[in-house]
Design a protein around this motif. Structure first.
Motif, PDB file in Angstrom:
ATOM      1  N   UNK A   1       0.863  -1.177   0.000  1.00 28.33           N
ATOM      2  CA  UNK A   1       0.000   0.000   0.000  1.00 28.33           C
ATOM      3  C   UNK A   1       0.906   1.236   0.000  1.00 28.33           C
ATOM      4  N   UNK A   2       0.721   2.093  -0.996  1.00 26.93           N
ATOM      5  CA  UNK A   2       1.577   3.274  -1.140  1.00 26.93           C
ATOM      6  C   UNK A   2       0.717   4.532  -1.238  1.00 26.93           C
TER       7      UNK A   2
ATOM      8  N   UNK B   1       2.524   7.872  -2.127  1.00 31.54           N
ATOM      9  CA  UNK B   1       3.080   8.866  -3.041  1.00 31.54           C
ATOM     10  C   UNK B   1       4.029   8.291  -4.082  1.00 31.54           C
ATOM     11  N   UNK B   2       5.246   8.061  -3.697  1.00 25.00           N
ATOM     12  CA  UNK B   2       6.276   7.700  -4.659  1.00 25.00           C
ATOM     13  C   UNK B   2       5.978   6.367  -5.351  1.00 25.00           C
ATOM     14  N   UNK B   3       6.371   6.279  -6.600  1.00 25.62           N
ATOM     15  CA  UNK B   3       6.269   5.017  -7.303  1.00 25.62           C
ATOM     16  C   UNK B   3       7.489   4.165  -6.977  1.00 25.62           C
ATOM     17  N   UNK B   4       7.300   3.193  -6.130  1.00 24.56           N
ATOM     18  CA  UNK B   4       8.429   2.369  -5.698  1.00 24.56           C
ATOM     19  C   UNK B   4       8.439   1.002  -6.377  1.00 24.56           C
ATOM     20  N   UNK B   5       7.497   0.801  -7.302  1.00 29.71           N
ATOM     21  CA  UNK B   5       7.390  -0.488  -7.978  1.00 29.71           C
ATOM     22  C   UNK B   5       8.683  -0.919  -8.671  1.00 29.71           C
ATOM     23  N   UNK B   6       9.295  -0.033  -9.464  1.00 26.90           N
ATOM     24  CA  UNK B   6      10.535  -0.455 -10.146  1.00 26.90           C
ATOM     25  C   UNK B   6      11.641  -0.834  -9.162  1.00 26.90           C
ATOM     26  N   UNK B   7      11.694  -0.128  -8.057  1.00 28.01           N
ATOM     27  CA  UNK B   7      12.720  -0.420  -7.050  1.00 28.01           C
ATOM     28  C   UNK B   7      12.490  -1.807  -6.443  1.00 28.01           C
TER      29      UNK B   7
ATOM     30  N   UNK C   1       6.402 -11.948  -6.239  1.00 28.74           N
ATOM     31  CA  UNK C   1       5.125 -11.613  -6.870  1.00 28.74           C
ATOM     32  C   UNK C   1       4.447 -10.581  -5.976  1.00 28.74           C
ATOM     33  N   UNK C   2       4.136  -9.433  -6.546  1.00 31.11           N
ATOM     34  CA  UNK C   2       3.537  -8.380  -5.726  1.00 31.11           C
ATOM     35  C   UNK C   2       2.678  -7.450  -6.559  1.00 31.11           C
ATOM     36  N   UNK C   3       1.910  -6.644  -5.857  1.00 35.74           N
ATOM     37  CA  UNK C   3       1.106  -5.621  -6.509  1.00 35.74           C
ATOM     38  C   UNK C   3       1.102  -4.404  -5.597  1.00 35.74           C
ATOM     39  N   UNK C   4       1.089  -3.218  -6.180  1.00 27.61           N
ATOM     40  CA  UNK C   4       0.982  -2.033  -5.330  1.00 27.61           C
ATOM     41  C   UNK C   4      -0.403  -1.410  -5.491  1.00 27.61           C
ATOM     42  N   UNK C   5      -0.881  -0.825  -4.405  1.00 28.17           N
ATOM     43  CA  UNK C   5      -2.208  -0.218  -4.362  1.00 28.17           C
ATOM     44  C   UNK C   5      -2.048   1.206  -3.865  1.00 28.17           C
ATOM     45  N   UNK C   6      -2.757   2.113  -4.476  1.00 30.45           N
ATOM     46  CA  UNK C   6      -2.682   3.502  -4.044  1.00 30.45           C
ATOM     47  C   UNK C   6      -3.703   3.760  -2.936  1.00 30.45           C
TER      48      UNK C   6
END
Ligand SMILES: *[C@@H]1O[C@H](CO)[C@@H](O)[C@H](O)[C@H]1NC(C)=O
Length: 354
Positions: free
Chosen positions: A113-114, A116-122, A131-136
């Motif tokens: 759960x994020x 602000x910053x897009x940390x997906x590439x990191x 295996x993961x997913x990010x949610x705003x």
């Protein structure tokens, strides 16, 4: 001010990616160092090592889950954590520890759960096998409901995101383990995952010897309309940093709204001093499925004022939790670590690439 923080977070993330992928550097390293000095030393030092590639053991019953496996795959173990710049190093160490101790790490699905910053590439570059997913999570959802607590870090909107997992995650996800970012797991999460919750909506270790009165103000206890909530219950303190949540029950009974209602009461009546925890106690204390204490050896950060060193509670240990003021990465950096911070340091991926 806010813009500067956002900008520096973004730059920090970009730098980390560049450090991880030297091929992305379109300029000689010396020049990179010089230009980042203009921004500040902290950014210059911002880099993470790539973790090992974690593979399922032979005995993992499920099929190998590919990166394309959908979040609805029934053999997955769902774990939710928040990701922000302040606790990033902690979150990364926590994930590292989970993978390292899993017999079937490819069955682990992380829900980040994020705000602000897009940390997906990191995250992708640090954990090539994850295996993961990010949610705003929109901070505005809770911004007006937060009243200030004893410690500023507890007032961050993302701290309240655990209340909204049932809305954020896909409906096909029926259970999730929520973890704070200041934990290290030293056992297989599949054991916690398969714990029975009975008829209860959430599971957590309970601490019935803690003085429950302390978690609420005198104002709360003197107002019958509030304190009545515990009538007929045997409420015990539990820590919200490790929870097994039945999302089906959560959605059915609308617990997010119940928690929000108590946050509204707090704004006008000051019924507690801590941040996101007391509303959970108000809704769930006494109705919690008991998880073994080894799954939350909490308090290792010390108290909320001095952050002094604390030892483990008696008994076995599956998860260490640096709740409280002191964080192991800060103490290690300041060369004043507590003895147990050495355990945390084993999973730390922050630092120059080897
Ligand atoms: C629990 O804490 C309250 C408030 O600080 C105090 O008045 C009470 O005596 C304590 N109870 C016990 C059993 O220690």
């Amino acid at each position: 001010m806010h813009l500067i923080i956002r900008l520096s977070s973004f730059l920090a993330a970009s730098m980390a990616i560049i450090v991880l992928f030297p091929s992305l550097q379109s300029f000689p390293p010396a020049e990179a160092i010089r230009s980042s000095r203009l921004i500040g030393n902290s950014i210059l030092q911002f880099s993470y090592r790539k973790s090992s590639y974690f593979k399922n053991a032979e005995q993992c019953t499920s099929q190998k889950i590919s990166k394309k496996a959908t979040v609805c795959d029934p053999s997955l173990i769902h774990i939710a954590m928040t990701l922000d710049m302040d606790y990033l190093r902690g979150s990364i160490a926590a994930v590292h520890s989970i993978l390292e101790h899993s017999l079937c790490p490819e069955n682990v699905f992380l829900h980040f759960i994020v705000s602000d910053t897009n940390l997906e590439p990191l995250i992708e570059s640090i954990f090539p096998s994850l295996t993961f997913k990010t949610y705003y999570f929109d901070p505005e959802i809770v911004r007006n409901r937060i009243s200030s607590s004893v410690r500023q870090a507890l007032d961050q909107p993302l701290n309240y995101a655990r209340n909204y997992l049932a809305d954020l995650l896909e409906p096909c996800v029926h259970r999730v383990i929520y973890l704070d970012s200041d934990v290290i797991v030293v056992d297989d999460m599949s054991k916690l995952w398969t714990t029975s919750l009975g008829s209860r909506p959430i599971g957590a270790p309970e601490y019935c010897h803690a003085n429950f009165t302390r978690y609420f103000t005198a104002n709360f206890w003197s107002e019958k309309q509030f304190s009545d909530v515990f009538d007929g219950r045997n409420p015990c303190y539990f820590n919200t940093g490790v929870m097994v949540i039945d999302l089906v029950k959560w959605r059915r009974f609308g617990y997010s709204k119940k928690i929000e209602r108590w946050m509204e009461v707090q704004k006008n009546h000051r019924i507690y001093e801590l941040g996101s925890l007391p509303p959970f106690l108000l809704v769930f204390a006494g109705h919690v499925a008991r998880i073994e204490h080894r799954w939350n050896q909490h308090g290792l950060g010390g108290d909320n004022v001095n952050g002094n060193c604390r030892d483990l509670h008696p008994g076995s240990v599956s998860l260490l939790h640096w709740s409280g003021q002191g964080k192991p990465w800060l103490r290690l950096d300041s060369k004043r670590p507590c003895p147990l911070d050495a355990v945390w340091a084993r999973y730390d991926l922050y630092g120059p690439s080897l």
